[in-house]
Design a protein around this motif. Structure first.
Motif, PDB file in Angstrom:
ATOM      1  N   LEU A   1     -10.489  -2.003   3.595  1.00  0.00           N
ATOM      2  CA  LEU A   1      -9.931  -0.545   3.101  1.00  0.00           C
ATOM      3  C   LEU A   1      -8.253  -1.346   1.992  1.00  0.00           C
ATOM      4  O   LEU A   1      -8.201  -0.258   1.206  1.00  0.00           O
TER       5      LEU A   1
ATOM      6  N   THR B   1     -10.911   0.489  -1.557  1.00  0.00           N
ATOM      7  CA  THR B   1     -11.105   1.664  -1.058  1.00  0.00           C
ATOM      8  C   THR B   1     -10.247   2.660  -1.020  1.00  0.00           C
ATOM      9  O   THR B   1      -9.901   4.071  -0.966  1.00  0.00           O
ATOM     10  N   GLY B   2      -9.203   2.113  -0.060  1.00  0.00           N
ATOM     11  CA  GLY B   2      -8.546   2.929   0.722  1.00  0.00           C
ATOM     12  C   GLY B   2      -8.703   3.718   1.992  1.00  0.00           C
ATOM     13  O   GLY B   2      -8.202   4.430   2.785  1.00  0.00           O
TER      14      GLY B   2
ATOM     15  N   ASP C   1     -16.935   5.726   2.525  1.00  0.00           N
ATOM     16  CA  ASP C   1     -16.170   5.126   1.966  1.00  0.00           C
ATOM     17  C   ASP C   1     -16.919   3.718   1.346  1.00  0.00           C
ATOM     18  O   ASP C   1     -16.947   3.439   0.164  1.00  0.00           O
TER      19      ASP C   1
ATOM     20  N   ALA D   1      -7.393  -1.613  -4.969  1.00  0.00           N
ATOM     21  CA  ALA D   1      -7.301   0.606  -4.853  1.00  0.00           C
ATOM     22  C   ALA D   1      -5.277   1.045  -4.607  1.00  0.00           C
ATOM     23  O   ALA D   1      -4.787   0.178  -4.566  1.00  0.00           O
TER      24      ALA D   1
ATOM     25  N   PRO E   1      -2.235   2.868  -4.311  1.00  0.00           N
ATOM     26  CA  PRO E   1      -1.338   2.624  -3.023  1.00  0.00           C
ATOM     27  C   PRO E   1      -1.557   4.415  -3.418  1.00  0.00           C
ATOM     28  O   PRO E   1      -0.836   5.534  -3.783  1.00  0.00           O
ATOM     29  N   LEU E   2      -1.722   4.885  -1.940  1.00  0.00           N
ATOM     30  CA  LEU E   2      -1.580   6.370  -1.654  1.00  0.00           C
ATOM     31  C   LEU E   2       0.182   6.779  -2.150  1.00  0.00           C
ATOM     32  O   LEU E   2       0.877   5.831  -1.316  1.00  0.00           O
TER      33      LEU E   2
ATOM     34  N   ASP F   1       0.281   7.275   3.969  1.00  0.00           N
ATOM     35  CA  ASP F   1      -0.414   8.085   4.780  1.00  0.00           C
ATOM     36  C   ASP F   1       0.267   8.667   6.446  1.00  0.00           C
ATOM     37  O   ASP F   1      -0.804   9.220   7.455  1.00  0.00           O
TER      38      ASP F   1
ATOM     39  N   SER G   1      -2.695  -0.939  -0.004  1.00  0.00           N
ATOM     40  CA  SER G   1      -3.327  -0.144  -0.137  1.00  0.00           C
ATOM     41  C   SER G   1      -2.566   0.675   1.028  1.00  0.00           C
ATOM     42  O   SER G   1      -3.332   2.436   0.393  1.00  0.00           O
TER      43      SER G   1
ATOM     44  N   ARG H   1      -1.612   2.470   3.154  1.00  0.00           N
ATOM     45  CA  ARG H   1      -2.616   2.488   4.527  1.00  0.00           C
ATOM     46  C   ARG H   1      -1.887   2.419   5.599  1.00  0.00           C
ATOM     47  O   ARG H   1      -2.638   1.942   6.734  1.00  0.00           O
TER      48      ARG H   1
END
Lengths: 470, 164, 106
Positions: free
Chosen positions: A175, A178-179, A185, B116, B118-119, B123, C58, C60
């Protein structure tokens, strides 16, 4: 159609629980029919196309992300066969309706879990369904009310929970990296080749190795297998460990190996060590179910080793051995159940000459042992041949030779089993022993028949197997 | 940042106490405290729903399970426990040392990871994600709860049968 | 948040590793079933913490929260099943200590 494989068993679960108490004796019939439908349906799936469009509204409402591919179909068939065998053995060995009813319920939950494992497309859902299967398996082991059974269940629960922790850590790392946590993924993360991706892969592999009892994480398996009640042993040895550990490896290994890195070597070495170690450990056992359990460990090593072979053949070879081993090992545990119910012991040193008293058990057991040991023309021979070819064409000559040599050790311990149990002179205490009852003989004969039939029909099956794109 | 550090340190200390203390009941309290601290951490990182669940289920329900099992299985007298304490200390005294050493050693290592990006904007809401994207997990939750119910039925009925 | 993301990760990671060490030690250095279960719980706590941190860093968080909720539910069922096994074991042996009641070998 994929949703139906989760919903139909769930429906069966509801049906047998809303039945009146007096009808609970029939619960196992519902389960048997369900397992049979799943097996036959999955066998016919490549040849028959059905129109599932009427289910689309339901699928839309549920929104499950599921994909069926040839590998999952293989698991559906195998799980169905092992489930049927376990149910029939359970009918012969469980003395109360209550025990049989609980057994059927947990079997159904485990089956939904395994169908889920076969179809999910994301690491976290894979974890969830592995956990569903493992927890029901742990409760199944503890169904037998005895100190040893509790100890076996405890070890199973503890080690499988540690494996869970490893897998969750790995999921968290994916996570972060790669998210996302879908299989796609995973491939992206591996392609990037960052150190973190490799740590995550290693952790996930370690978790799956614990679940599939690779040496040195094999400690729990022998206890859980040998101390569970006979029917539960059939189910555990037949499918549960393979579905939760080996199948997940088969699903993820190709993607992991495509990316550069030592995954192939890890699989080969872990598989070889387990295959040899398990074989030698089972040579030293005198408890019949323990010997079969260590033999299972060894054969799982075989399957994992096969995954490291040539890309085209590896998965087909592993899948075929997965199927063959399920059929033969479920049958051997059913034979062990027959001996245990008739003799009241599992100690092979106390047996001997039983072939004369229990000819069907002896004959079917010979078929299964010779198949696992890899004698032509039985089914096990072909899958072992495929494994050796897959390893040899990939240039892994050492491992191909290890596979052949381990086969010899396998033959040795199985011959020793046959000799100690069925040949020789009959001890006086077993003079009055009779052949096992029908509900134990039906599954053993059927499974032995499958072993012979797959072996003989192999030239026909091979194109289907390879053409199926496994 | 400093409040966060205090809470995290407290969490680790509670866990350490849970594993070091001789009395099982105290260990359970330590575990509940760890859960509570974890819930605070989750809350301050923005995971409100998970924090509530952690607090009620892990700190609450699991402690109840532990306490009832302990009360059902307590056989030792206080003298036994004192005897037992010596043996435990021999096995557990290195733990704080190891943890302290590991903590200090790790804090000097430079982070080697790449993460990665962050969005932007996150989300979405957890409820939407749970109900619209993770339905399969919810289905799995139902199944595993059912398996647990069967387990409870098996174990509990066995207990009551034994009492008769 | 003023610090860089990799540094933030390392900050949380240290606490995660400490909890892991604690839980593993607690599980391995004992022969008491309930104590092993407590060790396992500490391990689960550490991994729950790590999942939340991963989601936080991240971006999420919703996904991570959804996962943590599922993990907590599964954790409870595992603890209940384990408690049932402990009770059964105690009923048969009158002890919680596996060393005193060891019978399985190999």
């Amino acid at each position: 159609m994929s949703d139906i494989l989760l919903l139909l068993p769930f429906l069966a679960l509801i049906v047998i629980n809303v039945l009146p108490r007096s009808a609970r004796g029939g619960a196992w019939v519902v389960c048997l029919v369900l397992f049979a439908v799943q097996t036959v349906g999955a066998c016919l799936q490549p040849f028959v196309t059905l129109d599932w469009s009427m289910l689309q509204p339901l699928e839309k409402a549920l929104g499950f992300t599921l994909v069926v591919d040839p590998l999952s179909i293989m698991l559906f068939i195998t799980a169905g066969i092992a489930g049927m065998a376990a149910l029939l053995v359970g009918r012969a060995t469980h003395d109360t309706t209550r025990a049989q009813f609980t057994f059927a319920n947990l079997l159904l939950i485990a089956l939904i879990g395994m169908n889920g494992i076969a179809m999910v497309r994301d690491l976290f859902s894979l974890y969830v369904f592995i956990e569903v299967t493992s927890v029901s398996a742990v409760i199944l082991v503890a169904l037998r009310d005895g100190k040893e059974a509790y100890e076996g269940a405890w070890k199973y629960l503890l080690l499988s929970a540690v494996a869970t922790v490893l897998m969750l850590t790995s999921i968290a790392l994916f996570l972060l990296g790669t998210g996302g946590i879908t299989y796609a993924d995973l491939a992206t993360a591996l392609a990037s080749g960052t150190p973190m991706a490799w740590i995550a892969v290693t952790l996930f592999l370690a978790g799956l190795f614990v679940k599939s009892a690779m040496i040195p994480f094999h400690g729990w398996l022998a206890d859980a297998y040998s101390e569970a009640s006979p029917a539960v042993s059939v189910f555990l040895a037949g499918i549960v460990t393979k579905a939760t550990g080996i199948f997940a490896l088969m699903r993820l290994a190709p993607a992991m190996m495509e990316a550069a890195g030592p995954v192939r070597e890890i699989l080969l070495v872990a598989g070889a060590v387990t295959a040899i170690g398990g074989a030698f450990l089972s040579l030293t056992q005198s408890d019949m179910k323990r010997m079969l359990a260590y033999s299972s460990i060894s054969q799982m090593g075989y399957i994992v080793m096969a995954l490291g072979g040539d890309a085209k053949l590896a998965l087909a070879a592993a899948a075929l051995h997965f199927f063959n081993h399920t059929v033969s090992k479920a049958q051997l545990f059913a034979n062990a159940a027959a001996l245990e119910t008739r003799l009241g012991t599992r100690d092979m040193d106390r047996m001997g000459g039983l072939g004369a008293r229990m000819p069907v058990t002896a004959g079917t057991s010979a078929v299964a042992t010779l198949s696992i040991a890899g004698l032509p023309p039985l089914a096990g021979f072909w899958s072992k041949l495929l494994i050796v070819i897959a390893l040899w064409t990939a240039g892994q000559h050492t491992f191909a030779i290890i596979a052949i040599l381990t086969s010899l050790v396998t033959l040795a311990y199985f011959l020793s089993l046959q000799r100690r149990v069925f040949f020789g002179t009959l001890r006086a205490e077993w003079d009055t022993v009779r052949e096992a009852g029908a509900s134990l003989l039906v599954p053993t004969i059927a499974l032995a028949f499958i072993t012979v039939a797959v072996g003989l029909a192999f030239p026909v099956l091979l194109p289907i197997l390879l053409g199926g794109g496994i | 940042m400093t409040i966060m550090t205090i809470v995290l340190v407290l969490m680790v200390l509670a866990a350490l106490w849970a594993s070091m203390t001789t009395l099982l009941l105290r260990a359970t309290i330590g575990l509940a405290l760890t859960s509570a601290m974890l819930a605070v951490v989750m809350f301050s990182l923005g995971a409100t729903l998970a924090a509530i669940l952690e607090l009620s289920v892990c700190a609450g329900l699991i402690s109840v399970v532990f306490v009832s099992v302990i009360s059902l299985t307590q056989t030792k007298t206080f003298k036994d426990i004192l005897q037992h304490r010596k043996g435990r200390l021999a096995r557990f005294w290195p733990l704080p040392v190891v943890m302290l050493g590991a903590g200090i050693a790790l804090s000097f290592v430079h982070s080697p990871v790449q993460i990665a990006l962050p969005l932007p904007g996150g989300d979405g809401d957890v409820r939407t994600v749970l109900w619209n994207l993770r339905q399969l997990d919810l289905f799995g939750q139902i199944l595993i709860l059912l398996a647990g119910v069967f387990g409870v039925m098996v174990f509990f009925k066995r207990e009551s049968k034994d009492d008769n | 948040m003023t610090i860089e993301i990799p540094q933030a990760f390392w900050y949380y990671f240290i606490f995660f590793v400490l909890l892991m060490i604690d839980g593993l030690w607690c599980m391995l250095a004992t022969f008491n079933l309930l104590r092993m279960l407590i060790g396992l719980e500490i391990l689960m706590k550490s991994v729950t913490f790590f999942l939340i941190v991963a989601g936080y860093l991240s971006g999420r968080m919703a996904l991570a929260q959804a996962m943590v909720i599922t993990v907590i539910v599964i954790e409870v069922v595992i603890v209940v099943a384990a408690a049932g096994i402990v009770l059964g074991f105690f009923r048969k042996t009158d002890t919680l200590n596996v060393r005193n009641a060891r019978s399985l070998k190999g």
